[in-house]
Design an enzyme around this catalytic site. Structure first.
Site, PDB file in Angstrom:
ATOM      1  N   SER A  58     -64.529 -60.266 107.386  1.00  0.00           N
ATOM      2  CA  SER A  58     -64.688 -59.173 106.328  1.00  0.00           C
ATOM      3  C   SER A  58     -65.722 -58.345 106.919  1.00  0.00           C
ATOM      4  CB  SER A  58     -64.655 -59.920 104.855  1.00  0.00           C
ATOM      5  OG  SER A  58     -63.744 -60.614 104.732  1.00  0.00           O
ATOM      6  N   ARG A  62     -65.777 -54.174 108.373  1.00  0.00           N
ATOM      7  CA  ARG A  62     -66.359 -53.281 107.796  1.00  0.00           C
ATOM      8  C   ARG A  62     -67.531 -52.710 108.518  1.00  0.00           C
ATOM      9  NH1 ARG A  62     -64.028 -56.708 104.211  1.00  0.00           N
ATOM     10  NH2 ARG A  62     -63.566 -56.038 102.004  1.00  0.00           N
ATOM     11  N   SER A 203     -57.673 -57.556  94.537  1.00  0.00           N
ATOM     12  CA  SER A 203     -57.703 -57.434  95.854  1.00  0.00           C
ATOM     13  C   SER A 203     -59.055 -56.620  96.355  1.00  0.00           C
ATOM     14  CB  SER A 203     -56.431 -56.712  96.524  1.00  0.00           C
ATOM     15  OG  SER A 203     -56.482 -56.160  97.959  1.00  0.00           O
ATOM     16  N   GLN A 205     -59.357 -55.592  99.294  1.00  0.00           N
ATOM     17  CA  GLN A 205     -58.945 -54.709 100.397  1.00  0.00           C
ATOM     18  C   GLN A 205     -58.497 -53.566  99.812  1.00  0.00           C
ATOM     19  OE1 GLN A 205     -55.707 -56.579 102.227  1.00  0.00           O
ATOM     20  NE2 GLN A 205     -56.961 -58.075 103.331  1.00  0.00           N
ATOM     21  N   ASP A 355     -58.828 -67.303 100.456  1.00  0.00           N
ATOM     22  CA  ASP A 355     -58.367 -67.618 101.925  1.00  0.00           C
ATOM     23  C   ASP A 355     -58.355 -68.996 102.134  1.00  0.00           C
ATOM     24  OD1 ASP A 355     -57.726 -65.132 102.320  1.00  0.00           O
ATOM     25  OD2 ASP A 355     -59.625 -64.659 103.306  1.00  0.00           O
TER      26      ASP A 355
END
Ligand code: S3P
Length: 478
Positions: A58, A62, A203, A205, A355
């Site tokens: 992640s 970014r 989320s 995302q 996850d």
């Protein structure tokens, strides 16, 4: 700023002039071009040693994206050099950034600034990566350019309207296949406006896409979310000089971002990925006699739900040397084989371990008693329908398990009690592959998975790292 090398823009293969290395030379087989590669894992002796887990996925995505939105040099150390992240690096080049690899894990990004991205000359292929594609959609949604997004069979089956519809509030437009599926053509707003929007799905995302879009919208945008999902985008935006503030709400929080503010280049030290550490962690718990150290793992509270859950199940995990690195909490984990008990995992914990449910299900199989995981409906829209993939894999290996729309129940068989013996269908899902290979290290009979090539999307070092700890793997025929 370095001049942009036009010749690099939009190419599928990493340009040697930019990186000095292709994906092949980085040791990364691109799964799309490979035939299925099955692998078997077998009951192993005690796992011992230190597991050097690669960088957080992640944070790696970014860092590349924010670097590309910044004029000047952003230096990244510990970048995860896995397919998903390399595809994001390639997309950043397509938008006009220079992305250069130095030593292993060390990358330099020279971006073109907020609102400065160029239109890609070709389709952007994000491979397996929901995070890369959705975050980049947000980052370009308020710049007046058009880009076409696609990915592998797994990504082309995942819902994109959840991010594209709210991006329309800024003035962006899109077309997609029926149901909001890729390939998607996104046109950024000609004249963007700021938004006040509540993200309805749990989320990070979608939240992050909205925050990134806000950067080039005039005025102050307000993005609200009911669940506390991972906050790496917020933290990193603050470090890059964005005008961002977070307001706690009775249920969730609201993030305020002032648009049209220049970002300043940063150095990003990427901590080690807790979602990858999870496999070594659970392997050490279920293989009798194991004693494994996992140093410098990201312990952001919004990512640490698995460690908390395993400790509640009775796991012998010691967290030491808690410290800060690059604005994130990290620490060293020492883990020893343990007798686990089944528990109820509450729904509010789901975002902090979203996850990790496939590997938690494996730990639950080796626990005494029943584990029930609540509020896990988001697992249906991951790289595969993970609820179905987990239950199918567990049942094939002799476990009793049940799924509802939003929960998963596993009847544990205790240490040494898991039958195993089956081949598991991975459905292009790296975490299903790694979870069931971990199961085979402690089950009575070997467990095989139909394809390990997807593991390269997030954790190319998985097999070697687990072998180095003492894991017994065997290559089998397709
Ligand atoms: C991620 C967010 C999560 C997670 C994914 C990485 C991120 O997805 O599953 O692996 O980096 O923002 P959702 O936002 O769909 O929950």
């Amino acid at each position: 700023m370095l001049p942009i090398k036009k010749g690099c823009v939009g190419r599928r293969v990493v340009c040697h002039a930019c990186t000095g290395l292709s994906k092949r030379l980085l040791g990364l087989k691109m799964h799309g071009s490979d035939a299925a590669r099955p692998l078997k894992s077998r009951r192993s002796g005690p796992l011992r040693g230190t597991a050097a887990i690669p960088g957080d996925k992640s944070i790696s995505h970014r860092a590349l994206i924010l670097g590309a939105l910044t004029v000047g040099e952003t230096r990244i150390t510990g970048l995860l050099e896995a397919e998903d992240v390399l595809n994001t690096a390639q997309a950043m080049r397509a938008f006009g950034a220079q992305v250069v690899r130095g030593a292993a894990g060390e990358w330099m990004v020279h971006g073109t600034g907020v609102g400065g991205w160029a239109e890609p000359e070709n389709v952007l292929d994000f491979g397996n990566s929901g995070t890369g594609s959705r975050l980049v959609m947000g980052a370009m949604a308020t710049t007046a350019i058009t880009a076409v997004f696609t990915g592998d069979a797994s990504l082309r089956g995942r819902p994109m309207a959840r991010v594209l519809d709210p991006l329309q509030l800024f003035g962006a437009t899109y077309t997609s296949r029926v149901g909001g599926l890729m390939p998607v053509t996104l046109s950024g707003a000609e004249l963007s406006i700021c938004v006040d929007h509540k993200v309805e799905v749990a989320s990070a995302q979608v939240k992050s896409a909205m925050l990134l879009a806000s950067l080039n919208a005039p005025g102050r945008s307000r993005i609200e979310q009911g669940e506390l999902t991972r906050d790496h985008t917020e933290k990193m935006l603050a470090a890059f000089g964005a005008k961002i503030s977070v307001e706690a709400l009775p249920h969730g929080e609201a993030i305020h971002v002032t648009g049209e503010v220049e970002l300043v280049p940063c150095t990003v030290d990427v901590p080690r990925d807790p979602s990858s550490a999870a496999f070594a962690l659970v392997a050490a718990l279920i293989v009798p006699g194991s004693d494994v150290r996992i140093p410098s793992v990201l312990l952001n509270p919004r990512r640490a739900g698995l460690v908390q859950t395993l400790i509640e199940m009775g796991a012998d995990i010691v967290v030491e040397n808690e410290r800060e690195s690059g604005g994130e909490k990290i620490g060293d984990l020492s883990v020893r084989a343990s007798t686990l008990k089944g528990i109820d995992v509450p729904p509010e914990r789901a975002p902090s371990m979203i996850d990790e449910y496939p590997i938690l299900a494996v730990a639950a199989a080796f626990a005494e008693g029943r584990t029930v995981m609540h509020g896990v409906e988001e697992l249906r829209v991951k790289e595969s329908d993970r609820l179905s993939a987990i239950t199918a894999g567990l049942k094939a290996n002799g476990l009793v398990t049940a799924e509802t729309r939003n929960s998963l129940t596993v009847e544990g068989r205790g240490l040494g009690g898991v039958p195993g013996g089956a081949r598991v269908a991975t459905h292009l899902d790296h975490r299903i592959a790694m979870s069931f290979l971990t199961m085979g290290l402690a089950s009575k009979n070997p467990v095989s998975v139909d394809d390990i090539s997807m593991i390269a999307t997030s954790f190319p070092e998985f097999e070697k790292l687990m072998r180095d700890l003492g894991g017994d793997f065997q290559v089998v025929n397709a």
